[in-house]
Each structure stands twice: as structure tokens, then as C-alpha cells.
Scaffold this active site. Structure first.
Site, PDB file in Angstrom:
ATOM      1  N   GLN A   1      -5.071  -0.410  -4.708  1.00 26.86           N
ATOM      2  CA  GLN A   1      -5.708  -1.520  -5.416  1.00 26.86           C
ATOM      3  C   GLN A   1      -6.444  -1.055  -6.666  1.00 26.86           C
ATOM      4  OE1 GLN A   1      -7.801  -4.294  -2.898  1.00 26.86           O
ATOM      5  NE2 GLN A   1      -9.294  -4.741  -4.481  1.00 26.86           N
TER       6      GLN A   1
ATOM      7  N   CYS B   1       0.848  -1.191   0.000  1.00 29.27           N
ATOM      8  CA  CYS B   1       0.000   0.000   0.000  1.00 29.27           C
ATOM      9  C   CYS B   1       0.886   1.244   0.000  1.00 29.27           C
ATOM     10  CB  CYS B   1      -0.885  -0.024   1.238  1.00 29.27           C
ATOM     11  SG  CYS B   1      -1.648   1.544   1.651  1.00 29.27           S
ATOM     12  N   GLU B   2       0.636   2.127  -0.945  1.00 27.86           N
ATOM     13  CA  GLU B   2       1.467   3.328  -1.045  1.00 27.86           C
ATOM     14  C   GLU B   2       1.201   4.330   0.069  1.00 27.86           C
ATOM     15  OE1 GLU B   2      -0.910   6.186  -4.197  1.00 27.86           O
ATOM     16  OE2 GLU B   2       0.352   4.606  -5.023  1.00 27.86           O
ATOM     17  N   HIS B   3       0.146   4.152   0.822  1.00 29.76           N
ATOM     18  CA  HIS B   3      -0.172   5.106   1.883  1.00 29.76           C
ATOM     19  C   HIS B   3       0.521   4.791   3.206  1.00 29.76           C
ATOM     20  CE1 HIS B   3      -4.030   5.724  -0.601  1.00 29.76           C
ATOM     21  NE2 HIS B   3      -3.129   6.620  -0.938  1.00 29.76           N
ATOM     22  N   HIS B   4       0.714   3.495   3.510  1.00 30.14           N
ATOM     23  CA  HIS B   4       1.294   3.108   4.799  1.00 30.14           C
ATOM     24  C   HIS B   4       2.487   2.170   4.672  1.00 30.14           C
ATOM     25  CE1 HIS B   4      -2.964   4.149   5.720  1.00 30.14           C
ATOM     26  NE2 HIS B   4      -2.366   4.846   6.664  1.00 30.14           N
TER      27      HIS B   4
ATOM     28  N   HIS C   1      -6.200  -5.791   3.223  1.00 30.73           N
ATOM     29  CA  HIS C   1      -5.196  -4.749   3.401  1.00 30.73           C
ATOM     30  C   HIS C   1      -4.747  -4.689   4.855  1.00 30.73           C
ATOM     31  CE1 HIS C   1      -5.755  -2.654  -0.564  1.00 30.73           C
ATOM     32  NE2 HIS C   1      -6.759  -3.524  -0.561  1.00 30.73           N
TER      33      HIS C   1
ATOM     34  N   CYS D   1      -3.023  -2.496   6.217  1.00 34.40           N
ATOM     35  CA  CYS D   1      -3.144  -1.143   6.764  1.00 34.40           C
ATOM     36  C   CYS D   1      -4.491  -0.964   7.460  1.00 34.40           C
ATOM     37  CB  CYS D   1      -2.934  -0.080   5.688  1.00 34.40           C
ATOM     38  SG  CYS D   1      -4.078  -0.172   4.299  1.00 34.40           S
TER      39      CYS D   1
END
Length: 183
Positions: free
Chosen positions: A116, A75-78, A144, A146
Site C-alpha cells: 500500500q 499484496c505482494e507478500h502473500h 488487507h 493477508c
């Protein structure tokens, strides 16, 4: 590059209050750097390289479906993993793609920092590009970490995303056939 990444992992561990020189962590920065390089290897691949000429003439015009392609991404956010499966279908237009290439295309894009929704679109557009299909459909179902390990901590949650191109978008019966086959 590995040494630079390992140096940063070492620094992160120190900032978290850990001693990267203790026995259990001595080699962790190097291992983590190599793992991250593997998990993001898709940045160093191209669609041409992955397909490697495995597009073949064919007279079939019926749906081709590859189900349950395992995928692992970050995941590019976390920077936490998401894990799931991908279903890809297409309607050939004189060309078919070698079976293993669906998994290789999925891996190439999954092995990048991702969300995703974009992953599904990238896979669909890649299959469309190499086959010139009359339509492409992709559904990804994933869990996920995250969402499971932090934040709301919902262990049984999963996410589904879909992309429909060409006939899968424009013909409800084609879309329904695909969705029925993957359920």
C-alpha cells in the site's frame, strides 16, 4: 501466457491435495489464470496510455480533490487482496487532469503486485508527472486480507498511508485543508 499460468494453478491445487479434475474444479485453473491476468493488467499499461492526452489548460490554482476512488490490489507478500479507497488532491499549475484519469491511474498501479505504501507513492508521482502540479497529496485507506484471513486474523483492522508532495508537504495549512476535506 494464460495456459502457462493455468498449468501452475493446476499444479498448486494438486500440491494442496485437491483433484483439479473433479467437477467443481475442472475449469478453475483457467479461470484463476484469467483472473490473475486481469488483476495484474497494470503491468501492461503505461502512464501515457492511461492519461491519453487528457491534460487541459486551466487558470485555476485552487485544490482539486477526488475522493473515495475504489481500489483493489494484490499484496505482494502473500498474493492476497487488499481493498480500499484512495483520495487524491493536487494544486494545479496551469494544467488540470481529466477526472476519470485519477481512477485510471489508481487502477493501473493497483493492478500490480503491491504494498500500500508504494501504491500511494506511485499514484502521487504519476499525478505530479502529468500535471506538473505545485503539490500532490494521496491517502489510501484499505483492509488487507493477508491480515484478516491469516496470521493475526484481525477482521476490523485497516491501514492508512499517505504521500504529500510539494505544497502539501511544505505548507501545513494546505496539508490540513486536504486532511479536513477527506475526513
Amino acid at each position: 501466457m494464460t495456459d502457462d499460468i493455468a498449468h501452475h494453478y493446476r499444479h498448486i491445487m494438486q500440491q494442496l491435495g485437491e483433484n483439479p479434475d473433479r467437477e467443481g474444479l475442472k475449469d478453475t485453473p483457467d479461470r484463476a489464470a484469467r483472473a490473475m491476468e486481469f488483476l495484474t493488467a497494470g503491468y501492461h499499461q503505461s502512464l501515457d496510455e492511461v492519461v491519453n492526452g487528457a491534460v487541459f489548460d486551466s487558470g485555476t490554482d485552487e485544490m482539486v480533490l477526488v475522493k473515495d476512488i475504489e481500489l483493489y490490489s494484490i499484496c505482494e507478500h502473500h498474493l492476497l487482496p487488499f481493498i480500499g479507497k484512495c483520495h487524491v488532491a493536487y494544486l494545479p499549475n496551469g494544467k488540470v487532469l481529466g477526472l476519470s484519469k485519477f481512477a485510471r491511474i489508481t487502477d493501473m498501479f493497483a493492478r500490480r503486485l503491491q504494498i500500500q505504501e508504494n501504491l500511494a507513492l506511485q499514484i502521487a508521482e504519476a499525478v505530479q508527472e502529468v500535471t506538473n502540479a505545485r503539490g500532490v497529496a494521496v491517502v489510501i485507506e484499505a483492509q488487507h486480507l493477508c491480515m484478516m484471513m491469516r496470521g493475526v486474523e484481525k477482521q476490523n483492522s485497516s491501514m492508512s498511508s499517505s504521500v504529500m508532495l510539494g505544497a502539501f508537504r511544505n505548507k501545513p495549512s494546505t496539508r490540513q485543508e486536504f486532511l479536513t476535506l477527506i475526513s
